[in-house]
Design an enzyme around this catalytic site. Structure first.
Site, PDB file in Angstrom:
ATOM      1  N   HIS A  51      -1.593   4.285  -1.384  1.00  0.00           N
ATOM      2  CA  HIS A  51      -0.840   3.790  -0.217  1.00  0.00           C
ATOM      3  C   HIS A  51      -0.716   4.878   0.851  1.00  0.00           C
ATOM      4  CE1 HIS A  51       2.670   1.038   1.175  1.00  0.00           C
ATOM      5  NE2 HIS A  51       2.215   1.742   2.198  1.00  0.00           N
ATOM      6  N   HIS A  92      -1.485   5.675   5.289  1.00  0.00           N
ATOM      7  CA  HIS A  92      -1.814   5.168   6.625  1.00  0.00           C
ATOM      8  C   HIS A  92      -2.620   6.239   7.335  1.00  0.00           C
ATOM      9  CE1 HIS A  92       1.032   1.720   6.405  1.00  0.00           C
ATOM     10  NE2 HIS A  92       1.657   2.551   5.592  1.00  0.00           N
ATOM     11  N   ASN A 127      -2.886  -1.855   8.690  1.00  0.00           N
ATOM     12  CA  ASN A 127      -2.217  -2.111   9.975  1.00  0.00           C
ATOM     13  C   ASN A 127      -2.841  -1.216  11.056  1.00  0.00           C
ATOM     14  OD1 ASN A 127      -1.085  -0.030   8.475  1.00  0.00           O
ATOM     15  ND2 ASN A 127       0.987  -0.342   9.249  1.00  0.00           N
ATOM     16  N   ASP A 141       0.418  -4.694   4.692  1.00  0.00           N
ATOM     17  CA  ASP A 141       1.453  -3.655   4.679  1.00  0.00           C
ATOM     18  C   ASP A 141       2.020  -3.397   6.067  1.00  0.00           C
ATOM     19  OD1 ASP A 141       2.938  -1.663   3.108  1.00  0.00           O
ATOM     20  OD2 ASP A 141       2.005  -0.283   4.511  1.00  0.00           O
ATOM     21  N   HIS A 182       3.769  -5.498   0.617  1.00  0.00           N
ATOM     22  CA  HIS A 182       4.951  -4.955   1.285  1.00  0.00           C
ATOM     23  C   HIS A 182       5.982  -6.076   1.257  1.00  0.00           C
ATOM     24  CE1 HIS A 182       6.978  -2.811   4.803  1.00  0.00           C
ATOM     25  NE2 HIS A 182       7.558  -3.999   4.812  1.00  0.00           N
ATOM     26  N   HIS A 235       5.834   0.575  -2.538  1.00  0.00           N
ATOM     27  CA  HIS A 235       7.008   1.400  -2.208  1.00  0.00           C
ATOM     28  C   HIS A 235       8.372   0.777  -2.584  1.00  0.00           C
ATOM     29  CE1 HIS A 235       6.882  -1.313   1.208  1.00  0.00           C
ATOM     30  NE2 HIS A 235       6.033  -0.583   1.911  1.00  0.00           N
ATOM     31  N   ASN A 274      10.428   2.913   6.010  1.00  0.00           N
ATOM     32  CA  ASN A 274      10.663   1.537   5.581  1.00  0.00           C
ATOM     33  C   ASN A 274       9.871   1.239   4.315  1.00  0.00           C
ATOM     34  OD1 ASN A 274      11.576  -1.120   5.668  1.00  0.00           O
ATOM     35  ND2 ASN A 274       9.913  -1.804   6.976  1.00  0.00           N
ATOM     36  N   ASP A 277       3.017   6.615   0.764  1.00  0.00           N
ATOM     37  CA  ASP A 277       3.231   5.843   1.989  1.00  0.00           C
ATOM     38  C   ASP A 277       3.172   6.781   3.201  1.00  0.00           C
ATOM     39  OD1 ASP A 277       3.664   3.775   3.740  1.00  0.00           O
ATOM     40  OD2 ASP A 277       5.778   3.473   3.221  1.00  0.00           O
ATOM     41  N   HIS A 308       3.340   9.617  12.732  1.00  0.00           N
ATOM     42  CA  HIS A 308       3.583   9.168  14.104  1.00  0.00           C
ATOM     43  C   HIS A 308       3.535  10.385  15.011  1.00  0.00           C
ATOM     44  CE1 HIS A 308       4.783   5.067  13.032  1.00  0.00           C
ATOM     45  NE2 HIS A 308       5.513   5.573  12.071  1.00  0.00           N
TER      46      HIS A 308
END
Length: 423
Positions: free
Chosen positions: A59, A61, A93, A150, A177, A230, A275, A302, A306
């Site tokens: 998991h 990103h 995503n 997710d 998710h 998660h 989250n 996770d 950003h």
């Protein structure tokens, strides 16, 4: 390249044992003691550091394509290498969202060009992750780790039932998710003591466990291989434990931050916002018990980078998500293994073995296998400095914390993809 890794301590089910490892043509040639360097081999003295098979994170990103100002596949996979990971699963995503083979191939081309470790993409469950119609799961199935929306829970029970039926037919995993939007009510941290005492809007635990309970019922009905992303709440652990006892085909993951922190540790800083949120001490205790009794199968980061601006708006207004690839092993080793709460054997199952069994990838550290391995100094403490990260993200609740477990070297297919200064 040929390498001889001298004076390592290989972890086995019986503990650590001294070894040398010979690597050539991308594979482990020999795991033994007293090996001599082959002609042309580069010898590296590990000085009794710990050697593990490269970890698996199901998991992460990586943000590319679509959001490369946050992270790229190159920077995210380098962060994975620095954290000891050989395999990571990239969440969908993105832009374009991989809901068709054409869209997925955009991501796959970047992975083939830029990834420093093995990257396995997820396909979306629904078109545009909107929850209204199934993605082209059949076309994507041969090229994905599984299917996930997710970042969003599938709100419709009928849609999730249809998705599970299709995943079952295709022999693929649904990685969910779980979040009931009707229960969020504008919340952004755990609905607990910190939220109430500091005037924040809370996210109730039922927004997570309610949808997990629904999906477990659907997984039992359809026979789908179901994985829960998660988990953070004590009720989630209970529902999954009960489902496993009934024979439901379910696995689950939790993250290092849920195992180390509670909402009592929150600060007015975006680096504590993700989250699902960090929850209560009781939730943390239930998660640790779930690790110990086998209810929780995997630790996944996770990892969600950003920009500094997106994470610099305080606890209320910052974007959801923290980075984790470069601190995961050290955080869990320091806070659970060193104090004797969790065994190293169990940690290796959580970081490698269980994910390999469930998702079908992961490389054993054995002769003849690809040389996907990592080396850690377990004895010397260090302070987490996000400015040294390989990821473009800097927001982590572990910033400034003293941890044990520094990744010295990671090797993928016999090539060194991360090396700490001084090795």
């Amino acid at each position: 390249m040929k390498y001889l890794l001298k004076n390592g301590l290989l972890f086995t089910k019986d503990g650590f044992r001294p070894v040398d490892l010979s690597v050539a043509e991308g594979r482990i040639i020999s795991v033994a003691g007293g090996l001599e360097a082959a002609a042309g081999a580069v010898a590296i003295d590990l000085h009794h550091a710990a050697v593990f098979p490269g970890f698996v994170d199901v998991h992460v990103h990586l943000r590319e394509p679509g959001f490369s100002y946050k992270e790229t596949i190159r920077t995210g996979s380098l962060a994975a290498a620095r954290g000891g990971y050989a395999h990571v699963c990239a969440m969908p995503n993105l832009n374009p969202i991989p809901d068709s083979l054409e869209a997925l191939n955009v991501q796959r081309e970047i992975i083939a060009r830029d990834a420093a470790v093995h990257v396995h993409p997820y396909g979306a469950i629904t078109r545009g992750e909107r929850g209204e119609a199934l993605a082209d799961m059949e076309a994507m199935a041969p090229y994905t780790a599984g299917f996930s929306d997710d970042g969003r829970g599938v709100q419709s029970e009928a849609m999730m039932r249809e998705a599970m039926g299709e995943a079952k037919r295709l022999g693929k995993i649904i990685a969910a998710h779980c979040e009931d939007n009707s229960l969020l009510r504008g919340g952004y941290i755990h609905d607990g003591d910190y939220a109430r005492s500091h005037g924040h809007r809370g996210i109730c635990s039922e927004s997570e466990w309610g949808q997990i309970a629904r999906d477990l019922r659907l997984a039992e009905e359809t026979g789908c291989a179901y994985h829960v992303c998660h988990i953070s709440a004590k009720e989630s652990v209970d529902f999954i434990r009960q489902a496993k006892a009934r024979g439901v085909d379910v696995t689950c993951e939790t993250g290092p931050h849920y195992l180390v922190f509670s909402d009592q540790d929150l600060q007015e800083d975006g680096r504590f916002k993700m989250n699902p949120p960090i929850r209560s001490r009781e939730d943390r205790a239930a998660l640790i018990e779930g690790l110990l009794d086998g209810t929780i199968d995997m630790i996944a980061t996770d990892h969600a980078p950003h920009s500094a601006e997106e994470k610099g708006r305080g606890l209320e207004k910052s974007a959801m998500g923290v980075v984790g690839l470069e601190t995961a092993f050290a955080a869990v080793y320091t806070h659970l293994v060193k104090p004797g709460i969790l065994s190293m054997e169990r940690l290796m199952a959580l970081l490698n073995g269980n994910a390999a069994k469930r998702f079908g990838f992961g490389t054993p550290l054995e002769e003849g296998q690809p040389a996907d391995l990592t080396v850690f100094d377990l004895d010397k403490p260090y302070v987490v400095d996000p400015e040294r990260f390989q990821t473009m993200g800097r927001a982590t609740p572990f910033a400034g914390m003293e941890l044990y477990g520094l990744c010295l070297l990671t090797m993928i297919n016999g090539e060194i993809v991360w090396k700490e200064d001084g090795i």
